[in-house]
Design a protein around this motif. Structure first.
Motif, short mmCIF file in Angstrom:
data_model
loop_
_atom_site.label_atom_id
_atom_site.label_comp_id
_atom_site.label_asym_id
_atom_site.label_seq_id
_atom_site.Cartn_x
_atom_site.Cartn_y
_atom_site.Cartn_z
N TYR A 1 12.03 4.53 -32.32
CA TYR A 1 11.97 5.28 -31.06
C TYR A 1 12.50 4.48 -29.86
N GLY A 2 13.21 3.38 -30.14
CA GLY A 2 13.93 2.66 -29.09
C GLY A 2 13.06 2.05 -28.02
N PHE A 3 11.97 1.39 -28.43
CA PHE A 3 11.04 0.81 -27.47
C PHE A 3 11.73 -0.23 -26.56
N GLU A 4 12.49 -1.14 -27.15
CA GLU A 4 13.13 -2.19 -26.35
C GLU A 4 14.16 -1.62 -25.40
N LEU A 5 14.89 -0.60 -25.83
CA LEU A 5 15.87 0.04 -24.96
C LEU A 5 15.19 0.71 -23.77
N LEU A 6 14.05 1.35 -24.02
CA LEU A 6 13.29 1.96 -22.92
C LEU A 6 12.90 0.92 -21.89
N LYS A 7 12.47 -0.22 -22.35
CA LYS A 7 12.08 -1.29 -21.43
C LYS A 7 13.27 -1.76 -20.60
N GLU A 8 14.43 -1.90 -21.26
CA GLU A 8 15.62 -2.34 -20.55
C GLU A 8 16.03 -1.34 -19.47
N GLN A 9 15.89 -0.04 -19.80
CA GLN A 9 16.34 1.01 -18.89
C GLN A 9 15.37 1.26 -17.74
N LEU A 10 14.07 1.09 -17.98
CA LEU A 10 13.08 1.54 -17.01
C LEU A 10 12.28 0.43 -16.32
N VAL A 11 12.35 -0.79 -16.84
CA VAL A 11 11.62 -1.91 -16.22
C VAL A 11 12.65 -2.87 -15.60
N PRO A 12 12.51 -3.24 -14.32
CA PRO A 12 11.42 -2.88 -13.38
C PRO A 12 11.79 -1.72 -12.46
N LYS A 13 12.86 -0.98 -12.78
CA LYS A 13 13.32 0.08 -11.89
C LYS A 13 12.27 1.17 -11.68
N SER A 14 11.70 1.67 -12.79
CA SER A 14 10.75 2.79 -12.69
C SER A 14 9.32 2.40 -13.00
N TYR A 15 9.13 1.36 -13.78
CA TYR A 15 7.79 0.93 -14.17
C TYR A 15 7.66 -0.58 -14.05
#
Length: 260
Positions: free
Chosen positions: A221-235
């Motif tokens: 489910y692409g956990f590391e990619l989510l982190k790259e895309q959303l941290v720290p921009k959104s979360y």
């Protein structure tokens, strides 16, 4: 109502005689011995009248033949007459069940109710439980045989102000990877239904020590990619909270009774 219908309703009609041409076959006789009392009680559902409909008759014969094949696998000395409390509602359901996966659960349950060694697993409530399953859920039940749990992860995004979190992905499992589902987008609804039926229990807050499955869930489910895309921009951060669905003792009995 014409005389032919009246004759069918009265007395104890020969239901097997309406769907088999050769009642002397050993397998057909075995079905009659196992379901004799059940068929007597089934007259209250007007089963003999329904069998006058050719389409209904073909479907019912198909289901009885499936049961017959499973009964043949039970040693003759182990066969027993099915109690009408469980057999009668199964026969009623089989009479109109057109989905093969759901029908397979019913006929397996009926075969186990015909087996001295397995009759203790055939709980009457299982009939209604099967009726509440979709074909996708029947496939999940088959997948669960011999297993103890379904592990899952929640991908939680913690707010930038530190005041809370939201679940970006909720209860992600590997079921869609291992079970063919017609509607994989409904998998969480399916699991919720199995919880409501008492087959599963959500062990939220606890997790398995072995992280192999959890790591695979994060990869799929692409956990590391989510982190790259959303941290720290959104979360502020995204974490994978680990837990699992435990198969209950009642659920294991249900699976044992309904899955060959």
């Amino acid at each position: 109502m014409d005389n032919s219908v009246l004759d069918l309703v009265k007395g104890t009609p020969n239901i097997l005689g309406q769907i088999y041409t050769d009642l002397a076959q050993p397998s057909v006789k075995a079905v009659g011995q196992a379901l004799g009392t059940v068929f007597e009680f089934s007259t209250s559902f007007l089963l003999p009248v329904k069998l006058l409909n050719e389409k209904f008759k073909l479907n019912f014969k198909k289901r009885i033949t499936e049961y017959e094949k499973k009964l043949e696998e039970v040693p003759e000395e182990k066969r027993c007459e099915v109690h009408p409390q469980i057999g009668t509602p199964i026969i009623e359901k089989l009479s109109y069940t057109t989905n093969d996966e759901i029908a397979d659960l019913f006929t397996t349950l009926l075969a186990n109710a015909s087996n001295i060694d397995m009759v203790n697993t055939a709980h009457p409530s299982f009939v209604a439980m099967i009726e509440r399953l979709s074909p996708d859920e029947a496939r999940i039940i088959k997948y669960l045989k011999g297993r103890n749990d379904i592990q899952y992860c929640d991908f939680r995004g913690y707010s930038l102000d530190g005041k809370g979190y939201i679940d970006i992905r909720y209860h992600q499992t590997l079921l869609p990877q291992y079970v063919h589902l017609d509607f994989p987008q409904n998998v969480n609804a399916y699991l919720a239904n199995l919880v409501s039926l008492g087959v599963l229990f959500d062990m939220a807050g606890t997790y398995r020590i072995d992280e192999t499955v959890y790591n695979e869930i994060k990869r799929v489910y692409g956990f590391e990619l989510l982190k790259e895309q959303l941290v720290p921009k959104s979360y502020k951060n995204i974490e994978a909270e680990k837990s699992y669905y435990q198969i209950t003792d009642f659920g294991k009995l249900f699976i044992q009774a309904c899955i060959k």
